[in-house]
Design an enzyme around this catalytic site. Structure first.
Site, short mmCIF file in Angstrom:
data_model
loop_
_atom_site.label_atom_id
_atom_site.label_comp_id
_atom_site.label_asym_id
_atom_site.label_seq_id
_atom_site.Cartn_x
_atom_site.Cartn_y
_atom_site.Cartn_z
N ASP A 45 0.84 -1.20 0.00
CA ASP A 45 0.00 0.00 0.00
C ASP A 45 0.88 1.25 0.00
OD1 ASP A 45 0.91 -0.20 2.60
OD2 ASP A 45 -1.06 0.07 3.55
N SER A 46 2.19 1.04 0.13
CA SER A 46 3.14 2.16 -0.02
C SER A 46 3.09 2.73 -1.43
CB SER A 46 4.57 1.70 0.31
OG SER A 46 4.89 0.52 -0.39
N ASP A 84 -1.30 -6.15 -0.78
CA ASP A 84 -1.37 -5.52 0.54
C ASP A 84 -2.76 -4.93 0.74
OD1 ASP A 84 -0.27 -4.74 2.92
OD2 ASP A 84 0.97 -3.13 2.09
N LYS A 114 -1.58 -9.54 2.44
CA LYS A 114 -0.98 -9.14 3.72
C LYS A 114 -1.93 -8.16 4.39
CE LYS A 114 2.56 -5.99 4.03
NZ LYS A 114 1.95 -4.92 4.83
N GLU A 116 -2.32 -5.76 8.22
CA GLU A 116 -1.63 -5.27 9.41
C GLU A 116 -2.43 -5.56 10.68
OE1 GLU A 116 -0.80 -1.08 8.95
OE2 GLU A 116 0.30 -1.37 7.08
N GLU A 183 7.95 -4.77 11.37
CA GLU A 183 8.43 -3.44 10.93
C GLU A 183 8.70 -2.55 12.15
OE1 GLU A 183 6.07 -1.50 7.92
OE2 GLU A 183 7.21 0.37 8.09
O1 KIV Z 1 3.51 -1.25 1.79
C1 KIV Z 1 4.67 -1.57 2.06
O2 KIV Z 1 5.60 -1.15 1.36
C2 KIV Z 1 4.91 -2.42 3.22
C3 KIV Z 1 6.28 -2.74 3.72
C4 KIV Z 1 6.33 -3.97 4.53
C5 KIV Z 1 7.41 -2.66 2.81
O3 KIV Z 1 3.96 -2.86 3.79
#
Ligand code: KIV
Length: 283
Positions: A45-46, A84, A114, A116, A183
């Site tokens: 999501d970055s 993500d 993924k 969080e 992280e």
């Molecule tokens: O979105 C992201 O870049 C991440 C990191 C773990 C690199 O979640």
């Protein structure tokens, strides 16, 4: 050609040579990551701040994440592609969570997702796993919680918060995640987690005693012009290389050195002569 990497294959890499994970957000960068030997490509999501120029990861939508995931899987990488889950795509209800996770697989072509968080997100994680979608956990400095964390701060530095993080990691492990991103946590805590869980841990700002490392593509290759966090090692200056290359191109445009004869299409003999015979022309 490498074998296609899957969630279970990543889980089996626990304790082996470091797991290689990097973000990518489109087809050409996914091809580069795969050619370099990535085990996992994270469509992070970055993308929100790194590629779309937004303030944080909180501004990216499900539709945008699916769009970028589709671009990454169009590269047909052997690396496992992990989508993500963006903020609010797994916070509203379990049904919503499973539907959104499913979009990463069905529409995006991802092999895993993924998300969080620890205990709070367990019901969502279990439901996604029940839907046969491999899940990667993400603990510690979870950027989607920036407002409740009070900023991007290293997590787990006190006894209670470290205990909580360990308990979260064990809970995710028992639920069956195939890996856990750690992280922004102190190295000894990451080491302790790594010892206590059977899923591999993948660190970003979590020291060296983990099962793998992940960095953002643009950070590793120096495609940014701002400051980088302390945990990033920049392996190239592609921004500098790109600027020099474009300056050379623009200079050749202005001097008339580009294009050359070799870079130009030519007419077969006789055609121009025939056109000229048609009448006045300024060719
Ligand atoms: O979105 C992201 O870049 C991440 C990191 C773990 C690199 O979640």
């Amino acid at each position: 050609m490498r074998d296609q990497i899957t969630g279970p294959a990543i889980r089996a890499l626990k304790g082996g040579p470091g797991i290689r994970m990097v973000t990518a957000y489109d087809c050409p960068t996914a091809k580069i990551a795969d050619a370099a030997g990535a085990d996992i490509i994270l469509v992070g999501d970055s993308v929100s701040n790194v590629v779309l120029g937004r303030a944080s990861t909180l501004q990216v939508s499900m539709d945008e994440m699916v769009h970028h995931t589709r671009a990454v899987t169009a590269a047909s990488p052997c690396a496992l592609v992990v989508g993500d889950m963006p903020w609010l795509s797994y916070h509203v209800s379990i049904e919503d969570t499973v539907r959104n996770a499913g979009r990463f697989v069905r529409e995006g072509g991802a092999g895993a997702v993924k998300l969080e968080g620890g205990h709070k997100r367990l019901p969502m994680i279990e439901a996604v796993l029940d839907a046969e979608i491999p899940v990667m956990g993400h603990l510690g400095l979870t950027p989607q919680s920036v407002h409740t964390m009070g900023g991007y701060r290293v997590q787990g530095k006190g006894v209670e918060t470290a205990r909580e993080l360990l308990a979260d990691a064990r809970a995710l492990d028992e639920a069956g995640v195939f890996a856990i991103v750690l992280e922004g946590v102190p190295d000894v805590l990451a080491q302790l987690v790594t010892k206590q869980v059977s899923a591999p841990t993948i660190g970003i700002g979590a020291g060296a005693k983990v099962d793998g490392q992940v960095l953002v593509f643009h950070d590793v290759l120096g495609l940014h012009d701002g400051d980088l966090p302390k945990f990033v090692r920049q392996y190239a200056d592609l921004r500098g290389v790109a600027i020099s290359a474009l300056e050379a191109f623009f200079s050749d445009v202005q001097s008339g050195e580009f294009p050359s004869e070799d870079e130009t299409y030519h007419m077969p003999d006789g055609v121009i002569e025939a056109l000229l015979e048609d009448g006045p022309s300024d060719v």
